[in-house]
Motif scaffolding. Structure first.
Motif, PDB file in Angstrom:
ATOM      1  N   GLN A   1      -8.382  -0.522   9.841  1.00  0.00           N
ATOM      2  CA  GLN A   1      -9.409   0.126   9.691  1.00  0.00           C
ATOM      3  C   GLN A   1      -8.868   1.586   9.308  1.00  0.00           C
ATOM      4  O   GLN A   1      -9.773   2.354   8.618  1.00  0.00           O
ATOM      5  N   GLU A   2      -7.633   2.072   9.699  1.00  0.00           N
ATOM      6  CA  GLU A   2      -7.088   3.354   9.565  1.00  0.00           C
ATOM      7  C   GLU A   2      -5.980   3.278   8.477  1.00  0.00           C
ATOM      8  O   GLU A   2      -4.849   2.666   8.708  1.00  0.00           O
ATOM      9  N   PRO A   3      -6.186   3.618   7.411  1.00  0.00           N
ATOM     10  CA  PRO A   3      -5.112   3.728   6.217  1.00  0.00           C
ATOM     11  C   PRO A   3      -3.938   4.234   6.436  1.00  0.00           C
ATOM     12  O   PRO A   3      -2.862   3.924   5.920  1.00  0.00           O
ATOM     13  N   ALA A   8      -0.631  -0.175   8.515  1.00  0.00           N
ATOM     14  CA  ALA A   8      -0.695   0.002   7.345  1.00  0.00           C
ATOM     15  C   ALA A   8       0.544   0.313   6.752  1.00  0.00           C
ATOM     16  O   ALA A   8       0.792  -0.058   5.738  1.00  0.00           O
ATOM     17  N   GLU A   9       1.217   1.131   7.215  1.00  0.00           N
ATOM     18  CA  GLU A   9       2.595   1.677   6.843  1.00  0.00           C
ATOM     19  C   GLU A   9       3.575   0.199   6.682  1.00  0.00           C
ATOM     20  O   GLU A   9       4.323   0.140   5.776  1.00  0.00           O
ATOM     21  N   ARG A  12       2.727  -1.623   3.666  1.00  0.00           N
ATOM     22  CA  ARG A  12       3.180  -0.985   2.628  1.00  0.00           C
ATOM     23  C   ARG A  12       4.684  -1.352   2.232  1.00  0.00           C
ATOM     24  O   ARG A  12       4.983  -1.500   1.370  1.00  0.00           O
ATOM     25  N   LEU A  13       5.371  -1.488   3.516  1.00  0.00           N
ATOM     26  CA  LEU A  13       6.762  -1.736   3.482  1.00  0.00           C
ATOM     27  C   LEU A  13       7.115  -3.146   2.943  1.00  0.00           C
ATOM     28  O   LEU A  13       7.675  -3.385   1.969  1.00  0.00           O
ATOM     29  N   ALA A  14       6.079  -4.200   3.198  1.00  0.00           N
ATOM     30  CA  ALA A  14       5.988  -5.463   2.954  1.00  0.00           C
ATOM     31  C   ALA A  14       5.803  -5.459   1.415  1.00  0.00           C
ATOM     32  O   ALA A  14       6.570  -6.202   0.421  1.00  0.00           O
ATOM     33  N   ALA A  15       4.991  -4.740   0.854  1.00  0.00           N
ATOM     34  CA  ALA A  15       4.603  -4.662  -0.356  1.00  0.00           C
ATOM     35  C   ALA A  15       5.780  -4.465  -1.243  1.00  0.00           C
ATOM     36  O   ALA A  15       5.925  -4.667  -2.325  1.00  0.00           O
ATOM     37  N   LYS A  65       8.644  -7.479   8.345  1.00  0.00           N
ATOM     38  CA  LYS A  65       9.262  -8.866   8.094  1.00  0.00           C
ATOM     39  C   LYS A  65       8.347 -10.118   8.082  1.00  0.00           C
ATOM     40  O   LYS A  65       8.681 -11.082   7.491  1.00  0.00           O
ATOM     41  N   LYS A  66       7.185  -9.910   9.089  1.00  0.00           N
ATOM     42  CA  LYS A  66       6.462 -11.009   9.420  1.00  0.00           C
ATOM     43  C   LYS A  66       5.382 -11.217   8.077  1.00  0.00           C
ATOM     44  O   LYS A  66       5.251 -12.235   7.810  1.00  0.00           O
ATOM     45  N   LEU A  67       5.088 -10.141   7.724  1.00  0.00           N
ATOM     46  CA  LEU A  67       4.113 -10.099   6.370  1.00  0.00           C
ATOM     47  C   LEU A  67       4.796 -10.686   5.313  1.00  0.00           C
ATOM     48  O   LEU A  67       4.505 -11.341   4.484  1.00  0.00           O
TER      49      LEU A  67
END
Length: 189
Positions: A1-3, A8-9, A12-15, A65-67
């Motif tokens: 819920q917290e961007p 969330a970070e 973003r690293l996975a993305a 890594k998991k994502l």
């Protein structure tokens, strides 16, 4: 819920590690309700078979890594390259028909073959899962032998119906969109 959260970070690293896959982050209740997703869930939408995969991240630590592994295992592209990682997503596909292009990726003709194979894949999106199988990978030898093919007979197309293991093979020198269509249509009929 917290961007701006650590989770969330990590997302973003996975993305950033998989730039070819579009990522989105939402904390909107309306968006979560629309997609029937819960908070702390990563949902992968697969356009190829109109299916989705959910990863519940509320039970453990979220890390890039998991994502990344989750996305790589479960993503299906217009043409999915078959390897030990993508095998999971291929096996779990809701599509009952698979078309394999069994070929040597090192061949100078490979880019043109792939261009035509991708163009044909566009025509069967949601009906047939198109798979590239590199004949050079040792891990793919079992699949090639399943279709009773030898390296001298490649490239080849192999179509497979998962519920009953019915399949057909077509060896060919060159791939054309028309040949792929004819082969797929005759098998579907």
């Amino acid at each position: 819920q917290e961007p701006q959260s650590p989770e969330a970070e990590q997302f973003r690293l996975a993305a950033a590690q998989i730039p070819e896959v579009p990522f989105g982050l939402s904390s909107s209740a309306a968006v979560l309700a629309h997609y029937r997703a819960s908070a702390s869930t990563v949902t992968l939408f697969r356009r190829v078979d109109n299916d989705r995969r959910d990863l519940d991240m509320s039970t453990g630590e979220v890390d890039a890594k998991k994502l990344t592994r989750f996305v790589r295992m479960n993503e299906l592209r217009l043409v999915t390259e078959y390897d030990p990682v993508t095998a999971v997503g291929v096996m779990q596909s809701s599509l009952q028909f698979n078309l394999l292009l069994i070929t040597d990726k090192m061949s100078p003709k490979h880019p043109e073959r792939m261009r035509k194979f991708r163009a044909a894949a566009e025509l069967y999106k949601g009906k047939i899962l198109f798979i590239l199988l590199d004949s050079n990978l040792k891990s793919n030898e079992r699949v090639v032998s399943y279709f009773q093919l030898k390296k001298s007979q490649l490239p080849a197309l192999a179509v497979f119906h998962t519920p009953d293991d019915e399949h057909d093979v077509l060896t060919l020198e060159e791939i054309s969109i028309e040949r792929v269509q004819d082969f797929c249509n005759s098998f579907l009929q």
